[in-house]
Design a protein around this motif. Structure first.
Motif, PDB file in Angstrom:
ATOM      1  N   LEU A   1     -52.496  -2.499  20.460  1.00 43.80           N
ATOM      2  CA  LEU A   1     -53.618  -3.443  20.368  1.00 43.80           C
ATOM      3  C   LEU A   1     -53.294  -4.606  19.428  1.00 43.80           C
ATOM      4  CD1 LEU A   1     -56.585  -4.010  21.165  1.00 43.80           C
ATOM      5  CD2 LEU A   1     -57.282  -2.588  19.212  1.00 43.80           C
ATOM      6  N   TYR A   2     -53.469  -5.832  19.916  1.00 43.00           N
ATOM      7  CA  TYR A   2     -53.281  -6.999  19.056  1.00 43.00           C
ATOM      8  C   TYR A   2     -54.179  -8.118  19.552  1.00 43.00           C
ATOM      9  CZ  TYR A   2     -50.541  -9.365  22.688  1.00 43.00           C
ATOM     10  OH  TYR A   2     -50.153  -9.973  23.853  1.00 43.00           O
ATOM     11  N   GLU A   3     -54.290  -9.114  18.676  1.00 37.59           N
ATOM     12  CA  GLU A   3     -55.114 -10.276  19.018  1.00 37.59           C
ATOM     13  C   GLU A   3     -54.273 -11.537  18.977  1.00 37.59           C
ATOM     14  OE1 GLU A   3     -58.802 -10.596  16.885  1.00 37.59           O
ATOM     15  OE2 GLU A   3     -58.914 -12.770  17.169  1.00 37.59           O
ATOM     16  N   ASP A   4     -54.479 -12.414  19.934  1.00 41.28           N
ATOM     17  CA  ASP A   4     -53.767 -13.694  19.971  1.00 41.28           C
ATOM     18  C   ASP A   4     -54.759 -14.750  20.441  1.00 41.28           C
ATOM     19  OD1 ASP A   4     -51.948 -15.743  20.062  1.00 41.28           O
ATOM     20  OD2 ASP A   4     -50.513 -14.697  21.375  1.00 41.28           O
ATOM     21  N   ASN A   5     -54.975 -15.755  19.596  1.00 43.10           N
ATOM     22  CA  ASN A   5     -55.918 -16.822  19.934  1.00 43.10           C
ATOM     23  C   ASN A   5     -57.279 -16.296  20.370  1.00 43.10           C
ATOM     24  OD1 ASN A   5     -54.850 -19.801  19.891  1.00 43.10           O
ATOM     25  ND2 ASN A   5     -53.114 -18.475  20.393  1.00 43.10           N
ATOM     26  N   GLU A   6     -57.751 -15.343  19.615  1.00 44.04           N
ATOM     27  CA  GLU A   6     -59.091 -14.773  19.827  1.00 44.04           C
ATOM     28  C   GLU A   6     -59.273 -14.093  21.173  1.00 44.04           C
ATOM     29  OE1 GLU A   6     -62.232 -17.210  17.506  1.00 44.04           O
ATOM     30  OE2 GLU A   6     -60.649 -18.613  18.055  1.00 44.04           O
ATOM     31  N   LEU A   7     -58.156 -13.586  21.690  1.00 38.77           N
ATOM     32  CA  LEU A   7     -58.207 -12.686  22.853  1.00 38.77           C
ATOM     33  C   LEU A   7     -57.507 -11.396  22.439  1.00 38.77           C
ATOM     34  CD1 LEU A   7     -57.162 -15.152  25.713  1.00 38.77           C
ATOM     35  CD2 LEU A   7     -59.475 -14.318  25.230  1.00 38.77           C
ATOM     36  N   ALA A   8     -58.065 -10.248  22.839  1.00 38.77           N
ATOM     37  CA  ALA A   8     -57.447  -8.963  22.501  1.00 38.77           C
ATOM     38  C   ALA A   8     -56.643  -8.453  23.695  1.00 38.77           C
ATOM     39  CB  ALA A   8     -58.516  -7.944  22.115  1.00 38.77           C
TER      40      ALA A   8
ATOM     41  N   ILE B   1     -41.831 -13.118  35.553  1.00 39.95           N
ATOM     42  CA  ILE B   1     -42.793 -12.408  34.701  1.00 39.95           C
ATOM     43  C   ILE B   1     -41.988 -11.493  33.766  1.00 39.95           C
ATOM     44  CG2 ILE B   1     -44.765 -10.827  34.636  1.00 39.95           C
ATOM     45  CD1 ILE B   1     -45.538 -13.355  36.050  1.00 39.95           C
ATOM     46  N   PRO B   2     -41.739 -11.920  32.531  1.00 39.52           N
ATOM     47  CA  PRO B   2     -40.961 -11.068  31.614  1.00 39.52           C
ATOM     48  C   PRO B   2     -41.748  -9.809  31.239  1.00 39.52           C
ATOM     49  CG  PRO B   2     -41.164 -13.340  30.788  1.00 39.52           C
ATOM     50  CD  PRO B   2     -42.126 -13.192  31.927  1.00 39.52           C
ATOM     51  N   ALA B   3     -41.026  -8.734  30.976  1.00 37.59           N
ATOM     52  CA  ALA B   3     -41.669  -7.452  30.648  1.00 37.59           C
ATOM     53  C   ALA B   3     -42.627  -7.592  29.467  1.00 37.59           C
ATOM     54  CB  ALA B   3     -40.616  -6.391  30.358  1.00 37.59           C
ATOM     55  N   GLU B   4     -42.236  -8.387  28.484  1.00 39.89           N
ATOM     56  CA  GLU B   4     -43.080  -8.494  27.284  1.00 39.89           C
ATOM     57  C   GLU B   4     -44.299  -9.395  27.490  1.00 39.89           C
ATOM     58  OE1 GLU B   4     -43.157  -6.603  24.878  1.00 39.89           O
ATOM     59  OE2 GLU B   4     -41.181  -5.661  24.787  1.00 39.89           O
ATOM     60  N   SER B   5     -44.451  -9.933  28.694  1.00 41.38           N
ATOM     61  CA  SER B   5     -45.690 -10.668  28.963  1.00 41.38           C
ATOM     62  C   SER B   5     -46.688  -9.814  29.732  1.00 41.38           C
ATOM     63  CB  SER B   5     -45.390 -11.956  29.734  1.00 41.38           C
ATOM     64  OG  SER B   5     -45.024 -11.654  31.068  1.00 41.38           O
ATOM     65  N   LEU B   6     -46.327  -8.564  30.016  1.00 36.71           N
ATOM     66  CA  LEU B   6     -47.258  -7.654  30.703  1.00 36.71           C
ATOM     67  C   LEU B   6     -48.249  -7.088  29.682  1.00 36.71           C
ATOM     68  CD1 LEU B   6     -44.775  -5.832  33.133  1.00 36.71           C
ATOM     69  CD2 LEU B   6     -46.456  -7.598  33.712  1.00 36.71           C
ATOM     70  N   ASN B   7     -49.095  -7.977  29.166  1.00 37.06           N
ATOM     71  CA  ASN B   7     -50.080  -7.610  28.144  1.00 37.06           C
ATOM     72  C   ASN B   7     -51.463  -7.612  28.776  1.00 37.06           C
ATOM     73  OD1 ASN B   7     -47.980  -7.632  26.145  1.00 37.06           O
ATOM     74  ND2 ASN B   7     -48.091  -9.871  26.197  1.00 37.06           N
ATOM     75  N   ILE B   8     -52.165  -6.507  28.588  1.00 34.47           N
ATOM     76  CA  ILE B   8     -53.431  -6.319  29.300  1.00 34.47           C
ATOM     77  C   ILE B   8     -54.588  -6.908  28.492  1.00 34.47           C
ATOM     78  CG2 ILE B   8     -55.003  -4.585  30.234  1.00 34.47           C
ATOM     79  CD1 ILE B   8     -52.592  -2.702  30.418  1.00 34.47           C
ATOM     80  N   LEU B   9     -55.354  -7.758  29.138  1.00 32.01           N
ATOM     81  CA  LEU B   9     -56.518  -8.388  28.504  1.00 32.01           C
ATOM     82  C   LEU B   9     -57.637  -7.356  28.372  1.00 32.01           C
ATOM     83  CD1 LEU B   9     -57.824 -11.042  27.496  1.00 32.01           C
ATOM     84  CD2 LEU B   9     -58.498 -11.487  29.865  1.00 32.01           C
ATOM     85  N   VAL B  10     -58.087  -7.120  27.113  1.00 35.77           N
ATOM     86  CA  VAL B  10     -59.103  -6.078  26.907  1.00 35.77           C
ATOM     87  C   VAL B  10     -60.321  -6.545  26.118  1.00 35.77           C
ATOM     88  CG1 VAL B  10     -57.496  -4.144  27.108  1.00 35.77           C
ATOM     89  CG2 VAL B  10     -57.888  -5.180  24.858  1.00 35.77           C
TER      90      VAL B  10
ATOM     91  N   SER C   1     -59.641 -11.784   9.580  1.00 37.38           N
ATOM     92  CA  SER C   1     -58.789 -12.114  10.723  1.00 37.38           C
ATOM     93  C   SER C   1     -58.985 -11.072  11.821  1.00 37.38           C
ATOM     94  CB  SER C   1     -57.323 -12.147  10.285  1.00 37.38           C
ATOM     95  OG  SER C   1     -56.959 -10.869   9.814  1.00 37.38           O
ATOM     96  N   ASP C   2     -58.475 -11.376  12.989  1.00 31.93           N
ATOM     97  CA  ASP C   2     -58.452 -10.431  14.117  1.00 31.93           C
ATOM     98  C   ASP C   2     -59.835  -9.839  14.412  1.00 31.93           C
ATOM     99  OD1 ASP C   2     -55.810 -10.887  14.497  1.00 31.93           O
ATOM    100  OD2 ASP C   2     -55.106  -8.982  13.665  1.00 31.93           O
ATOM    101  N   ARG C   3     -60.826 -10.692  14.517  1.00 30.84           N
ATOM    102  CA  ARG C   3     -62.191 -10.207  14.698  1.00 30.84           C
ATOM    103  C   ARG C   3     -62.417  -9.638  16.108  1.00 30.84           C
ATOM    104  NH1 ARG C   3     -66.538 -14.081  13.801  1.00 30.84           N
ATOM    105  NH2 ARG C   3     -65.174 -15.572  14.835  1.00 30.84           N
ATOM    106  N   VAL C   4     -61.669 -10.167  17.095  1.00 30.88           N
ATOM    107  CA  VAL C   4     -61.810  -9.631  18.467  1.00 30.88           C
ATOM    108  C   VAL C   4     -61.174  -8.252  18.547  1.00 30.88           C
ATOM    109  CG1 VAL C   4     -61.269  -9.986  20.903  1.00 30.88           C
ATOM    110  CG2 VAL C   4     -61.851 -11.952  19.467  1.00 30.88           C
ATOM    111  N   LYS C   5     -59.973  -8.142  17.983  1.00 29.57           N
ATOM    112  CA  LYS C   5     -59.281  -6.847  17.957  1.00 29.57           C
ATOM    113  C   LYS C   5     -60.141  -5.800  17.248  1.00 29.57           C
ATOM    114  CE  LYS C   5     -55.408  -4.487  15.765  1.00 29.57           C
ATOM    115  NZ  LYS C   5     -54.105  -4.555  15.093  1.00 29.57           N
TER     116      LYS C   5
END
Ligand code: MN
Ligand code: MN
Length: 469
Positions: free
Chosen positions: A123-130, A199-208, A219-223
């Motif tokens: 689980l991580y947050e990037d630009n206010e998307l988890a 589609i690189p393997a490390e871009s297979l990140n699921i939007l949650v 920080s990381d308020r969405v996460k």
């Protein structure tokens, strides 16, 4: 009736007669095919992961009178037993009327399928998307896994020994998940890349998630908000992902394909289509079989059958060894007389890709031509194949013909165009006569694979023939 010419007679007498299965089956059998496939679709919908397959298999087996195999128990002909391998695989057996020194009749399939596994720290947050980070499992074409609805299935094992099942997306009204892709307007550079690199393997990140925790300056308020939901619902904290197995799998159920409903589209045909065929054949077996029948539903085939739940594990030997112990038969004596149908899918000839020359049309499996036997799989000069002996193939030809099973002989593809493997070599290495057989699949390893109902049924019929011996 017009008299056949000498040429026609000779042709029928000497040459291989290939027939579309639908031209061979009568109305009763057609109905049996369609009926069988309703049960198969239910199995797929329940069995989105290997663990789910085991759970559902247990339900079906227990309802049919199977009990756990315990050491020291007495087993009489007709006894029905099973043993679960760590929740991810299962072996079932029906004890036969002849002793185990006459060998056992085995079907070996796998119930793991290609998918996206969550990483240990997902689980991580990037630009206010988890997002959840994934590590793909098995051979996938990564571009097929973006912009499709995904669900999450698996378990979180807590330090106190409890195991929490996770399932989000399987109930009506559940939220689903997805992986985003670049819009075509900005995708010109991406479109120039080879398919395997776009589609690189490390871009297979699921939007949650996207909704930040309110009234918080950190920080990381969405996460944090997502983690709070998980804690409230499951009682898990971020470190608990470390001892979890959570799989992202396609969120769609099995459906009929085609105006004539002759095909099934679904996730996970490879290899639940054979796993279900073998299981159903065992459950439907009437009376006491001659030889003991063993149905193996293994895990980890897609990554080389390694590990404690894969076909290379001695879990299988322990299971059959424990059966043999009840009759004081050495395991090696049993195995050397045994036969195994390694039931795994094969590639169906796809006319859309004929131009790629990856199929060899004389030796391809065709949709609706029945269960596909493979004398060998492997790659290049048959590397990695167990290559069944001619005598064994002759035995199976006779067995299937005698039982009215429609079958075809096939290779997975043209020589030097790729290849594949199954559990066959690991069974053969145990000194068990083994032959590959399975359902031809279109779009194998895609999130949505297609098989023919007739071929599904014929694989079930082939497994039944093996058990009957
Ligand atoms: Mn397979
Ligand atoms: Mn596979």
């Amino acid at each position: 009736m017009e008299e056949k010419t000498a040429g026609q007679q000779l042709r029928e007498a000497l040459l291989t007669q290939r027939k579309n299965g639908w031209d061979v089956v009568d109305e009763t059998r057609s109905q049996a095919i369609f009926d069988y496939c309703e049960g198969y679709k239910a199995f797929l919908n329940r069995g989105k992961t290997e663990r789910c397959c085991v759970d559902y298999t247990l339900e079906l087996a227990q309802a049919a009178g199977f009990v756990p195999l315990e050491r020291g128990m007495e087993l009489h002909p007709g006894a029905k037993v099973y043993r679960v391998n760590r929740g991810r695989g299962i072996n079932l057996a029906i004890v036969g009327s002849v002793p185990l020194d006459q060998g056992v009749s085995i079907t070996a399939s796998h119930i793991d399928s290609p998918r996206l596994d969550l990483k240990p720290t997902p689980l991580y947050e990037d630009n206010e998307l988890a997002f959840l980070k994934t590590h793909y499992y098995g051979g996938i074409k990564k571009y097929q896994w973006v912009t499709i609805p995904l669900e999450l299935r698996g378990v979180v094992a807590m330090k106190d020994g409890t195991v929490k099942p996770i399932s989000v997306g399987s109930y009506p009204g559940d939220p689903l998940f997805t992986i985003s892709d670049l819009l075509p307007h900005l995708g010109a550079e991406q479109a120039k890349k080879p398919l395997g690199e776009a589609i690189p393997a490390e871009s297979l990140n699921i939007l949650v998630g996207s909704r930040p925790l309110k009234d918080d300056e950190g920080s990381d308020r969405v996460k944090l908000a997502v983690m709070k939901l998980l804690y409230d619902h499951y009682g898990i904290r971020e470190p608990d992902f470390i001892s979890a197995e959570i799989e992202a799998v396609p969120a769609f159920n099995a459906v009929d394909i085609g105006f004539d409903r002759s095909l099934i589209g679904a996730y996970g045909h490879d290899d639940r289509v054979c796993g279900y065929a073998a299981l159903k054949a065992l459950l439907d077996l009437e009376g006491v079989p001659m030889r003991t029948c063993v149905c193996v539903l293994a895990d980890k085939e897609e990554i080389g059958s390694e590990g404690v739940s894969g076909m290379q594990s001695t879990f299988f030997d322990t299971f059959v060894g424990d059966l043999c112990a009840t009759q004081k038969v050495p395991l090696r004596v049993c195995l050397e007389k045994s036969f195994c149908l390694s039931t795994d899918v094969t590639a169906a000839y796809d006319p859309n890709f004929a131009a790629n020359l990856v199929y060899e049309k004389h030796n391809s499996a065709y949709v609706n031509y029945g269960v596909g036997l493979c004398k060998y799989t492997g790659a290049r000069g048959k590397s990695g194949a167990s290559d069944a002996g001619a005598e064994l193939v002759a035995y199976v030809r006779r067995l299937l013909d005698d039982q009215g099973v429609l079958w075809q002989m096939a290779e997975l593809g043209a020589a030097d165009k790729g290849g594949g493997g199954t559990v066959a070599c690991y069974m053969a290495n145990r000194n068990i006569d083994t032959l590959d057989a399975g359902v031809p699949v279109l779009s194998m390893h895609a999130p949505f694979e297609v098989v023919s109902k007739l071929d599904c049924y014929m694989t079930y019929a082939a497994c039944k023939a093996v058990y009957k011996g």
